[in-house]
Design a protein around this motif. Structure first.
Motif, PDB file in Angstrom:
ATOM      1  N   HIS A 117     -21.157  55.041  14.101  1.00  0.00           N
ATOM      2  CA  HIS A 117     -19.824  55.540  14.430  1.00  0.00           C
ATOM      3  C   HIS A 117     -19.446  56.717  13.527  1.00  0.00           C
ATOM      4  CE1 HIS A 117     -15.395  55.504  14.004  1.00  0.00           C
ATOM      5  NE2 HIS A 117     -15.381  55.158  15.280  1.00  0.00           N
TER       6      HIS A 117
ATOM      7  N   LEU B 183     -16.242  54.547  21.953  1.00  0.00           N
ATOM      8  CA  LEU B 183     -15.222  54.054  21.030  1.00  0.00           C
ATOM      9  C   LEU B 183     -14.342  55.187  20.501  1.00  0.00           C
ATOM     10  CD1 LEU B 183     -17.310  51.504  18.941  1.00  0.00           C
ATOM     11  CD2 LEU B 183     -15.266  50.947  20.259  1.00  0.00           C
TER      12      LEU B 183
ATOM     13  N   LYS C 223     -21.625  44.838  12.565  1.00  0.00           N
ATOM     14  CA  LYS C 223     -20.533  45.811  12.437  1.00  0.00           C
ATOM     15  C   LYS C 223     -20.912  46.934  11.472  1.00  0.00           C
ATOM     16  CE  LYS C 223     -15.628  46.359  12.007  1.00  0.00           C
ATOM     17  NZ  LYS C 223     -14.341  45.720  12.068  1.00  0.00           N
TER      18      LYS C 223
ATOM     19  N   CYS D 289     -14.324  48.315  25.356  1.00  0.00           N
ATOM     20  CA  CYS D 289     -14.451  47.106  24.531  1.00  0.00           C
ATOM     21  C   CYS D 289     -13.812  47.260  23.160  1.00  0.00           C
ATOM     22  CB  CYS D 289     -15.923  46.745  24.348  1.00  0.00           C
ATOM     23  SG  CYS D 289     -16.671  46.122  25.844  1.00  0.00           S
ATOM     24  N   LYS D 290     -13.644  46.130  22.541  1.00  0.00           N
ATOM     25  CA  LYS D 290     -13.186  46.078  21.160  1.00  0.00           C
ATOM     26  C   LYS D 290     -14.411  45.917  20.266  1.00  0.00           C
ATOM     27  CE  LYS D 290      -8.843  43.854  22.360  1.00  0.00           C
ATOM     28  NZ  LYS D 290      -7.968  42.702  22.156  1.00  0.00           N
ATOM     29  N   TRP D 291     -14.283  46.333  19.012  1.00  0.00           N
ATOM     30  CA  TRP D 291     -15.379  46.209  18.046  1.00  0.00           C
ATOM     31  C   TRP D 291     -15.937  44.786  18.019  1.00  0.00           C
ATOM     32  CZ3 TRP D 291     -17.368  50.073  14.953  1.00  0.00           C
ATOM     33  CH2 TRP D 291     -16.655  51.264  14.912  1.00  0.00           C
TER      34      TRP D 291
ATOM     35  N   GLY E 241     -18.281  51.145  25.315  1.00  0.00           N
ATOM     36  CA  GLY E 241     -17.595  51.477  24.067  1.00  0.00           C
ATOM     37  C   GLY E 241     -16.143  51.845  24.302  1.00  0.00           C
ATOM     38  N   TRP E 242     -15.866  52.535  25.389  1.00  0.00           N
ATOM     39  CA  TRP E 242     -14.508  52.966  25.712  1.00  0.00           C
ATOM     40  C   TRP E 242     -13.613  51.761  25.981  1.00  0.00           C
ATOM     41  CZ3 TRP E 242     -12.895  58.221  26.702  1.00  0.00           C
ATOM     42  CH2 TRP E 242     -11.581  58.332  27.179  1.00  0.00           C
TER      43      TRP E 242
ATOM     44  N   ILE F 288     -22.325  54.021  22.770  1.00  0.00           N
ATOM     45  CA  ILE F 288     -21.197  53.102  22.580  1.00  0.00           C
ATOM     46  C   ILE F 288     -20.191  53.698  21.597  1.00  0.00           C
ATOM     47  CG2 ILE F 288     -20.529  50.860  21.611  1.00  0.00           C
ATOM     48  CD1 ILE F 288     -23.201  49.774  22.807  1.00  0.00           C
ATOM     49  N   ALA F 289     -20.691  54.256  20.489  1.00  0.00           N
ATOM     50  CA  ALA F 289     -19.803  54.856  19.491  1.00  0.00           C
ATOM     51  C   ALA F 289     -19.039  56.039  20.079  1.00  0.00           C
ATOM     52  CB  ALA F 289     -20.601  55.292  18.264  1.00  0.00           C
TER      53      ALA F 289
ATOM     54  N   ILE G  82     -18.274  43.918  20.913  1.00  0.00           N
ATOM     55  CA  ILE G  82     -19.597  44.549  20.800  1.00  0.00           C
ATOM     56  C   ILE G  82     -20.445  43.785  19.797  1.00  0.00           C
ATOM     57  CG2 ILE G  82     -20.792  46.650  20.059  1.00  0.00           C
ATOM     58  CD1 ILE G  82     -18.328  48.185  21.226  1.00  0.00           C
TER      59      ILE G  82
ATOM     60  N   ARG H 169     -13.754  57.895  22.082  1.00  0.00           N
ATOM     61  CA  ARG H 169     -13.131  58.583  23.223  1.00  0.00           C
ATOM     62  C   ARG H 169     -13.509  60.067  23.283  1.00  0.00           C
ATOM     63  NH1 ARG H 169     -11.726  53.722  23.454  1.00  0.00           N
ATOM     64  NH2 ARG H 169      -9.764  52.944  24.277  1.00  0.00           N
TER      65      ARG H 169
END
Length: 133
Positions: free
Chosen positions: A84, A113, A77, A64-66, A61-62, A109-110, A69, A115
């Motif tokens: 998320h 994303l 999404k 990658c881009k949405w 998640g950190w 993963i979220a 994923i 951070r």
């Protein structure tokens, strides 16, 4: 795998089961117990392996881009956005739930994303997974 690799095999199997590879690590834990490994050794190794796998999902998640994923992990999404938003609301405490089937990987993963603090995430993730076993 457990017979030939022992506790290292348990670690690897539990690590893989906490990533996007879907299978139940409880089967490996039960197998290790049946092979005569001590309760605490099995629980600690399984917790460490499962936490390491959860942190791989966090790192995914950190980094990658949405779109990646959604495309490569086949996660819609909308579903990822729901998770998320909940993780954003719960913050680091969400790591306690990364052991849950189906959504645990998405939570990790979220968190990546968003951070959210990696050390705190790993610590709370380990607590949740320890309680699970």
């Amino acid at each position: 795998m457990l017979e030939s690799l022992g506790l290292f095999g348990l670690f690897l199997g539990c690590m893989l089961s906490a990533t996007v590879v879907p299978f139940a690590s409880e089967v490996l834990v039960t197998g290790a117990m049946a092979m005569g490994y001590g309760l605490w050794a099995v629980v600690i190794v399984a917790t460490l392996g499962n936490t390491a796998g959860g942190m791989v999902s966090y790192l995914l998640g950190w980094l990658c881009k949405w779109e990646w994923i959604e495309r490569f992990l086949h996660v819609k999404k909308e579903k990822l956005m729901r998770v998320h938003d909940r993780v954003k609301r719960w913050g680091m405490a969400a790591a306690l739930l990364t052991w849950t089937p189906f959504v645990g990987d998405l939570i990790a993963i979220a968190m990546g994303l968003l951070r959210i603090n990696p050390a705190g995430t790993a610590a709370l993730m380990a607590v949740g997974k320890l309680v699970r076993y």
